[in-house]
Scaffold this active site. Structure first.
Site, PDB file in Angstrom:
ATOM      1  N   ASN A   1       0.845  -1.181   0.000  1.00 17.71           N
ATOM      2  CA  ASN A   1       0.000   0.000   0.000  1.00 17.71           C
ATOM      3  C   ASN A   1       0.889   1.242   0.000  1.00 17.71           C
ATOM      4  OD1 ASN A   1      -1.829   2.031   0.411  1.00 17.71           O
ATOM      5  ND2 ASN A   1      -2.434   1.381   2.458  1.00 17.71           N
ATOM      6  N   TRP A   2       0.965   1.861  -1.151  1.00 19.86           N
ATOM      7  CA  TRP A   2       1.850   3.031  -1.261  1.00 19.86           C
ATOM      8  C   TRP A   2       1.229   4.280  -0.633  1.00 19.86           C
ATOM      9  CZ3 TRP A   2       4.101   3.045  -6.962  1.00 19.86           C
ATOM     10  CH2 TRP A   2       4.815   1.858  -7.175  1.00 19.86           C
ATOM     11  N   LYS A   3      -0.071   4.229  -0.301  1.00 22.93           N
ATOM     12  CA  LYS A   3      -0.775   5.401   0.251  1.00 22.93           C
ATOM     13  C   LYS A   3      -0.615   6.600  -0.696  1.00 22.93           C
ATOM     14  CE  LYS A   3      -0.258   3.309   4.740  1.00 22.93           C
ATOM     15  NZ  LYS A   3      -0.192   3.449   6.187  1.00 22.93           N
ATOM     16  N   HIS A  86      -9.459   0.982   4.647  1.00 28.41           N
ATOM     17  CA  HIS A  86      -8.216   1.244   5.375  1.00 28.41           C
ATOM     18  C   HIS A  86      -8.514   2.193   6.540  1.00 28.41           C
ATOM     19  CE1 HIS A  86      -4.186   2.554   6.364  1.00 28.41           C
ATOM     20  NE2 HIS A  86      -3.768   1.457   5.761  1.00 28.41           N
ATOM     21  N   GLU A  88      -7.032   4.679   7.586  1.00 27.77           N
ATOM     22  CA  GLU A  88      -6.880   6.104   7.253  1.00 27.77           C
ATOM     23  C   GLU A  88      -8.133   6.638   6.573  1.00 27.77           C
ATOM     24  OE1 GLU A  88      -3.149   5.528   5.272  1.00 27.77           O
ATOM     25  OE2 GLU A  88      -2.258   5.033   7.217  1.00 27.77           O
ATOM     26  N   GLU A 158      -4.961  -4.535  10.800  1.00 21.19           N
ATOM     27  CA  GLU A 158      -4.006  -3.455  10.971  1.00 21.19           C
ATOM     28  C   GLU A 158      -4.341  -2.663  12.240  1.00 21.19           C
ATOM     29  OE1 GLU A 158      -2.125  -2.526   6.868  1.00 21.19           O
ATOM     30  OE2 GLU A 158      -3.840  -1.214   7.136  1.00 21.19           O
ATOM     31  N   GLY A 164       2.525   3.030  10.709  1.00 24.80           N
ATOM     32  CA  GLY A 164       3.413   4.163  10.470  1.00 24.80           C
ATOM     33  C   GLY A 164       4.060   4.701  11.742  1.00 24.80           C
ATOM     34  N   SER A 196       3.658  -1.379  10.446  1.00 21.45           N
ATOM     35  CA  SER A 196       5.116  -1.358  10.646  1.00 21.45           C
ATOM     36  C   SER A 196       5.770  -2.714  10.370  1.00 21.45           C
ATOM     37  CB  SER A 196       5.458  -0.857  12.050  1.00 21.45           C
ATOM     38  OG  SER A 196       4.998   0.481  12.212  1.00 21.45           O
ATOM     39  N   GLY A 217       3.041  -0.794   4.336  1.00 22.87           N
ATOM     40  CA  GLY A 217       2.954   0.621   3.975  1.00 22.87           C
ATOM     41  C   GLY A 217       4.340   1.155   3.664  1.00 22.87           C
ATOM     42  N   GLY A 218       4.940   1.849   4.635  1.00 23.72           N
ATOM     43  CA  GLY A 218       6.216   2.534   4.446  1.00 23.72           C
ATOM     44  C   GLY A 218       7.282   1.703   3.744  1.00 23.72           C
TER      45      GLY A 218
HETATM   46  P1  13P Z   1       3.076   0.922   7.675  1.00 23.17           P
HETATM   47  O1  13P Z   1       3.696  -0.343   7.154  1.00 23.17           O
HETATM   48  O2  13P Z   1       3.719   2.156   7.138  1.00 23.17           O
HETATM   49  O3  13P Z   1       2.955   0.901   9.163  1.00 23.17           O
HETATM   50  O4  13P Z   1       1.582   0.958   7.094  1.00 23.17           O
HETATM   51  C1  13P Z   1       0.764  -0.150   7.261  1.00 23.17           C
HETATM   52  C2  13P Z   1      -0.471   0.071   6.477  1.00 23.17           C
HETATM   53  O5  13P Z   1      -1.285   0.903   6.823  1.00 23.17           O
HETATM   54  C3  13P Z   1      -0.643  -0.707   5.248  1.00 23.17           C
HETATM   55  O6  13P Z   1      -1.915  -0.540   4.738  1.00 23.17           O
END
Ligand code: 13P
Length: 234
Positions: A1-3, A86, A88, A158, A164, A196, A217-218
């Site tokens: 997930n590149w967000k 998600h 977010e 999650e 994050g 994470s 994510g990151g």
């Molecule tokens: P991180 O890996 O940056 O914590 O993000 C997780 C995430 O929200 C994947 O959808």
């Protein structure tokens, strides 16, 4: 997930770096760039086994829904997966269990695999209501789906406090909560952990009995880190 990261040209570059690192994998590998980068991603992924996913989809086929994308738009861009619900989106954009359910059902109807996200806040974990919260999220997300449809869904657990933040759920916490989620889900459903996840902790998380995969994510924004997670067992 590149967000909300990467432009179309940066998308092409990152996929170009990733392609030689991801080949003949035993697992499914999916990248989910922003909507405006999907066309660039489709081109860049040509000849690769990496699949393409989107970060959201609307349930109506078309119409006056400014800012939304439809399943037909995604299909034409070669999208096979879509992240739905998600945290977010739930936190910042008013996503509810009901809209998550509508989006997931629309994706399934279009033969796109929804990756449905659930997870508790820190407050909810500390007050002991994690199991209740995630069970309700899963139940509502899968509401009205046939068993066959539900089996095509991917769930991602999650914990919001681990996203994050660099703070990962312990592998036991992740495993225990995913076991609760599995109790609510179809037997064959794949359930991922997200929050994470990185090369340093992927092996330990993936060794847990209930964890079938990761939603990254990151660390998915760096080709070497993402590939190292895919290769956690090598
Ligand atoms: P991180 O890996 O940056 O914590 O993000 C997780 C995430 O929200 C994947 O959808």
């Amino acid at each position: 997930n590149w967000k909300m990261n990467m432009t179309p040209s940066e998308t092409a570059k990152l996929i170009g770096e990733l392609k030689p690192l991801i080949a003949n994998e035993a697992c499914d590998v999916v990248v989910c760039p922003p909507a405006c980068c999907l066309a660039a991603a489709k081109d860049a992924l040509c000849g690769s086994e990496i699949r393409l996913g989107a970060q959201n989809v609307h349930w109506e086929k078309s119409g006056a829904y400014t800012g939304e994308v439809s399943t037909a738009m995604l299909k034409e861009l070669g999208v096979e997966y879509v992240i739905v619900g998600h945290s977010e989106r739930r936190q910042y954009f008013g996503e509810t269990d009901e809209t998550v359910n509508k989006r997931a059902r629309a994706a399934l109807a279009a033969d796109i695999t929804p990756i449905i996200c659930v997870g508790e806040t820190l407050e909810q974990r500390e007050s002991g209501s994690t199991n209740e919260i995630v069970s309700a999220q899963v139940n509502k997300a899968l509401c009205g789906m046939s068993e066959a449809d539900a089996e095509r869904v991917v769930l991602a657990y999650e914990p919001i406090w681990a996203i994050g933040t660099g703070r990962t759920a312990t592998s036991e916490q992740a495993n225990d909560t995913i076991a609760v989620i599995r109790g609510e889900a179809a037997d064959k459903m794949r359930i991922q952990y997200g929050g994470s996840m990185k090369p340093q902790n992927a092996k330990e998380l993936m060794a847990m009995s209930e964890i079938d995969g990761g939603l990254i994510g990151g660390a998915s924004l760096k080709a070497n880190d993402f590939a190292a997670i895919v290769h956690y067992d090598k």
